[in-house]
Write a protein that holds these residues in place. Structure first.
Motif, PDB file in Angstrom:
ATOM      1  N   GLY A  97      30.292   2.448 -16.297  1.00  0.00           N
ATOM      2  CA  GLY A  97      29.233   2.068 -15.365  1.00  0.00           C
ATOM      3  C   GLY A  97      28.377   3.217 -14.894  1.00  0.00           C
ATOM      4  O   GLY A  97      27.591   3.068 -13.958  1.00  0.00           O
ATOM      5  N   ASP A  98      28.485   4.390 -15.548  1.00  0.00           N
ATOM      6  CA  ASP A  98      27.713   5.550 -15.117  1.00  0.00           C
ATOM      7  C   ASP A  98      26.417   5.737 -15.900  1.00  0.00           C
ATOM      8  O   ASP A  98      25.710   6.718 -15.728  1.00  0.00           O
ATOM      9  N   GLY A  99      26.103   4.793 -16.792  1.00  0.00           N
ATOM     10  CA  GLY A  99      24.865   4.867 -17.552  1.00  0.00           C
ATOM     11  C   GLY A  99      24.966   5.672 -18.837  1.00  0.00           C
ATOM     12  O   GLY A  99      23.992   5.768 -19.580  1.00  0.00           O
ATOM     13  N   ARG A 100      26.125   6.252 -19.120  1.00  0.00           N
ATOM     14  CA  ARG A 100      26.309   7.019 -20.356  1.00  0.00           C
ATOM     15  C   ARG A 100      27.102   6.186 -21.359  1.00  0.00           C
ATOM     16  O   ARG A 100      27.972   5.406 -20.980  1.00  0.00           O
ATOM     17  N   ASP A 101      26.811   6.410 -22.645  1.00  0.00           N
ATOM     18  CA  ASP A 101      27.546   5.690 -23.689  1.00  0.00           C
ATOM     19  C   ASP A 101      28.987   6.156 -23.751  1.00  0.00           C
ATOM     20  O   ASP A 101      29.269   7.360 -23.752  1.00  0.00           O
ATOM     21  N   ASP A 102      29.891   5.198 -23.790  1.00  0.00           N
ATOM     22  CA  ASP A 102      31.301   5.465 -24.045  1.00  0.00           C
ATOM     23  C   ASP A 102      31.593   4.898 -25.430  1.00  0.00           C
ATOM     24  O   ASP A 102      30.742   4.222 -26.027  1.00  0.00           O
ATOM     25  N   TYR A 103      32.771   5.165 -25.958  1.00  0.00           N
ATOM     26  CA  TYR A 103      33.048   4.812 -27.355  1.00  0.00           C
ATOM     27  C   TYR A 103      34.379   4.095 -27.505  1.00  0.00           C
ATOM     28  O   TYR A 103      35.384   4.493 -26.915  1.00  0.00           O
ATOM     29  N   ILE A 104      34.357   3.039 -28.328  1.00  0.00           N
ATOM     30  CA  ILE A 104      35.587   2.356 -28.735  1.00  0.00           C
ATOM     31  C   ILE A 104      35.713   2.601 -30.240  1.00  0.00           C
ATOM     32  O   ILE A 104      34.801   2.262 -31.004  1.00  0.00           O
ATOM     33  N   VAL A 105      36.811   3.222 -30.650  1.00  0.00           N
ATOM     34  CA  VAL A 105      37.065   3.476 -32.065  1.00  0.00           C
ATOM     35  C   VAL A 105      38.173   2.525 -32.497  1.00  0.00           C
ATOM     36  O   VAL A 105      39.302   2.635 -32.025  1.00  0.00           O
ATOM     37  N   ASP A 106      37.814   1.589 -33.357  1.00  0.00           N
ATOM     38  CA  ASP A 106      38.740   0.538 -33.790  1.00  0.00           C
ATOM     39  C   ASP A 106      38.957   0.667 -35.297  1.00  0.00           C
ATOM     40  O   ASP A 106      38.038   0.504 -36.088  1.00  0.00           O
ATOM     41  N   VAL A 131      35.574   8.126 -23.115  1.00  0.00           N
ATOM     42  CA  VAL A 131      34.488   8.023 -22.142  1.00  0.00           C
ATOM     43  C   VAL A 131      33.717   9.334 -22.086  1.00  0.00           C
ATOM     44  O   VAL A 131      34.274  10.409 -22.292  1.00  0.00           O
ATOM     45  N   THR A 132      32.427   9.215 -21.812  1.00  0.00           N
ATOM     46  CA  THR A 132      31.571  10.391 -21.717  1.00  0.00           C
ATOM     47  C   THR A 132      31.554  10.863 -20.271  1.00  0.00           C
ATOM     48  O   THR A 132      31.280  10.084 -19.353  1.00  0.00           O
ATOM     49  N   LEU A 133      31.843  12.137 -20.078  1.00  0.00           N
ATOM     50  CA  LEU A 133      31.896  12.736 -18.737  1.00  0.00           C
ATOM     51  C   LEU A 133      30.510  13.234 -18.331  1.00  0.00           C
ATOM     52  O   LEU A 133      29.616  13.364 -19.182  1.00  0.00           O
ATOM     53  N   PRO A 134      30.305  13.549 -17.055  1.00  0.00           N
ATOM     54  CA  PRO A 134      28.988  14.011 -16.589  1.00  0.00           C
ATOM     55  C   PRO A 134      28.469  15.241 -17.338  1.00  0.00           C
ATOM     56  O   PRO A 134      27.256  15.400 -17.501  1.00  0.00           O
ATOM     57  N   ASP A 135      29.361  16.110 -17.831  1.00  0.00           N
ATOM     58  CA  ASP A 135      28.907  17.299 -18.554  1.00  0.00           C
ATOM     59  C   ASP A 135      28.571  17.008 -20.021  1.00  0.00           C
ATOM     60  O   ASP A 135      28.210  17.903 -20.781  1.00  0.00           O
ATOM     61  N   GLY A 136      28.715  15.750 -20.452  1.00  0.00           N
ATOM     62  CA  GLY A 136      28.384  15.369 -21.824  1.00  0.00           C
ATOM     63  C   GLY A 136      29.563  15.386 -22.781  1.00  0.00           C
ATOM     64  O   GLY A 136      29.452  14.906 -23.905  1.00  0.00           O
ATOM     65  N   SER A 137      30.679  15.941 -22.353  1.00  0.00           N
ATOM     66  CA  SER A 137      31.855  15.950 -23.224  1.00  0.00           C
ATOM     67  C   SER A 137      32.494  14.566 -23.233  1.00  0.00           C
ATOM     68  O   SER A 137      32.223  13.729 -22.375  1.00  0.00           O
ATOM     69  N   VAL A 138      33.342  14.339 -24.227  1.00  0.00           N
ATOM     70  CA  VAL A 138      33.977  13.038 -24.395  1.00  0.00           C
ATOM     71  C   VAL A 138      35.478  13.193 -24.184  1.00  0.00           C
ATOM     72  O   VAL A 138      36.106  14.084 -24.746  1.00  0.00           O
ATOM     73  N   ARG A 139      36.048  12.314 -23.337  1.00  0.00           N
ATOM     74  CA  ARG A 139      37.478  12.373 -23.029  1.00  0.00           C
ATOM     75  C   ARG A 139      38.169  11.112 -23.539  1.00  0.00           C
ATOM     76  O   ARG A 139      37.749  10.004 -23.217  1.00  0.00           O
ATOM     77  N   PRO A 140      39.259  11.282 -24.313  1.00  0.00           N
ATOM     78  CA  PRO A 140      40.031  10.099 -24.706  1.00  0.00           C
ATOM     79  C   PRO A 140      40.806   9.563 -23.504  1.00  0.00           C
ATOM     80  O   PRO A 140      41.459  10.325 -22.795  1.00  0.00           O
ATOM     81  N   VAL A 141      40.722   8.242 -23.272  1.00  0.00           N
ATOM     82  CA  VAL A 141      41.458   7.643 -22.157  1.00  0.00           C
ATOM     83  C   VAL A 141      42.497   6.632 -22.640  1.00  0.00           C
ATOM     84  O   VAL A 141      43.385   6.250 -21.886  1.00  0.00           O
ATOM     85  N   PHE A 142      42.380   6.197 -23.892  1.00  0.00           N
ATOM     86  CA  PHE A 142      43.371   5.251 -24.439  1.00  0.00           C
ATOM     87  C   PHE A 142      43.533   5.496 -25.925  1.00  0.00           C
ATOM     88  O   PHE A 142      42.561   5.700 -26.656  1.00  0.00           O
ATOM     89  N   ASP A 143      44.787   5.482 -26.371  1.00  0.00           N
ATOM     90  CA  ASP A 143      45.114   5.613 -27.788  1.00  0.00           C
ATOM     91  C   ASP A 143      46.352   4.753 -28.011  1.00  0.00           C
ATOM     92  O   ASP A 143      47.433   5.100 -27.532  1.00  0.00           O
ATOM     93  N   GLY A 144      46.182   3.621 -28.661  1.00  0.00           N
ATOM     94  CA  GLY A 144      47.323   2.748 -28.869  1.00  0.00           C
ATOM     95  C   GLY A 144      47.031   1.654 -29.872  1.00  0.00           C
ATOM     96  O   GLY A 144      45.962   1.605 -30.480  1.00  0.00           O
TER      97      GLY A 144
END
Length: 197
Positions: A97-106, A131-144
Motif C-alpha cells: 500500500g505504499d505505492g511501490r511495486d512489490d513482487y510475487i514469484v510463483d 516487497v520494495t522498501l523506501p530505499d528501492g531495495s527489495v526484501r523477501p518476506v515469504f518463501d514457501g
C-alpha cells in the motif's frame, strides 16, 4: 371470422413468400457479420500473443533475480536441462500500500528441462513474496510452498496493506494433505512463515 376469396389468399401467400427470402438474406448478412467480428477478434488475439515478450529475469530488480536464481540452482542440483520460466512467473503488484511495486514469484509453471514438477510437490509449489522498501531495495518476506493464492480486494483505507489468501497443505491447519487449509496474511515489510501446529 373473416373469409377471404381464393384470389386474396393467393395474393397473401405470394406476399409472405416474397418476405421469406428477405428475412433469409437479413439472417445471412447478420451471420456473416458475426463471423467477420469473430475473425477480427481472433486476429487481434493472435497479434497480442505474438507480441508477448519472452520472460527475462534481468527485467527485475536484483532481489527478484536472486529469487529466480533458485530455479537454476535447483535444476542444476537435479541434473536437469535449461530452466524455462512462464511469462507470468513474476507478478508486480503493490501489496504493502505504499505505492511501490512489490513482487510475487510463483514457480508453478517453471520447467527444469522436460520436468514440470521440480518446483512443486504435495505441499504445493514454491512461491516468494518480495516487497520494495523506501530505499528501492527489495526484501523477501515469504518463501514457501503453496497450492494457490488469491490477492483479496484492495482495502478501502488508502495506503493499507493488501491481504493474500493462501491455499496450503492440510497439515498447516492440523489435518492432512488433501484437506482444505486457507490462511490469510496482510503483506507488510515484516517477513512471515506458516507453521504446522
Amino acid at each position: 371470422m373473416m373469409r377471404h376469396s381464393v384470389r386474396e389468399n393467393c395474393v397473401r401467400l405470394r406476399r409472405s413468400c416474397l418476405r421469406f427470402p428477405e428475412r433469409l438474406r437479413l439472417r445471412r448478412r447478420q451471420t456473416r457479420m458475426r463471423y467477420l467480428i469473430l475473425l477480427l477478434a481472433l486476429f487481434a488475439t493472435t497479434a497480442r500473443a505474438g507480441d508477448a515478450k519472452p520472460f527475462n529475469p534481468s527485467d527485475y530488480p536484483p532481489g527478484v533475480q536472486t529469487a529466480l536464481r533458485y530455479a537454476n540452482e535447483e535444476c542444476e542440483s537435479q541434473d536437469g536441462g535449461p530452466v524455462t520460466f512462464a511469462t507470468d512467473t513474476v507478478r508486480k503488484v503493490d501489496l504493502t500500500g505504499d505505492g511501490r511495486d512489490d513482487y510475487i514469484v510463483d514457480f508453478r509453471d517453471t520447467k527444469c528441462g522436460e520436468r514440470e514438477s521440480t518446483y512443486c510437490g504435495t505441499g504445493g509449489c514454491v512461491m516468494n513474496i518480495l516487497v520494495t522498501l523506501p530505499d528501492g531495495s527489495v526484501r523477501p518476506v515469504f518463501d514457501g510452498y503453496v497450492h494457490g493464492y488469491k490477492i483479496m480486494a484492495p482495502p478501502t483505507k488508502r495506503g493499507a496493506a493488501r491481504t493474500i489468501r493462501f491455499d496450503l497443505h492440510g497439515s498447516y491447519c492440523g489435518g492432512f494433505g488433501a484437506q482444505a487449509c486457507f490462511k490469510q496474511k496482510a503483506i507488510t515489510a515484516t517477513p512471515f512463515a506458516f507453521k504446522q501446529p
